[in-house]
Enzyme design. Sequence first.
Site, mmCIF file in Angstrom:
data_model
loop_
_atom_site.group_PDB
_atom_site.id
_atom_site.type_symbol
_atom_site.label_atom_id
_atom_site.label_comp_id
_atom_site.label_asym_id
_atom_site.label_seq_id
_atom_site.Cartn_x
_atom_site.Cartn_y
_atom_site.Cartn_z
ATOM 1 C CB CYS A 46 -0.950 -0.003 1.192
ATOM 2 S SG CYS A 46 -0.138 0.309 2.761
ATOM 3 C CB CYS A 48 0.290 4.335 4.385
ATOM 4 S SG CYS A 48 -0.451 2.759 4.807
#
Length: 136
Positions: A46, A48
Amino acid sequence: MYPEELVKPMRDELINAGFEALYTSADVENALSKKGTTLVVVNSVCGCAAGTARPGAIASLGAEKTPDNLTTVFAGVEKESVQKAREFMIPFPPSSPAMALFKDGNLVHMLERHHIEGRSAQMIAQNLAQAYDEFC
């Protein structure tokens, strides 16, 4: 499961910083049976993870105190090692990315995804550095 060619650069980012990749449940058990402190980074594909989790974990290594052992498992790729690592992280629910600090095999500090999202890499590094200062 994600293809190896996709995740290799993401895994290598931590390996090149000194983290040991754990691929099996036995790898996780062996890592967490060691005396001292062990950081486990639950890596992820992902945004993040790329933007703040991996850079924050790496930046935290500039702290005065650091864990004795640096390890990583990869969610969505290494099912066996991630599942075993998450067993050690109970009572926290599964989360990726995530970071867990263990001392002599006991969980002493946890950063879940909601502690990582929306935070800068520097904030994550500072959070980890404070944990290192207390437990390492």
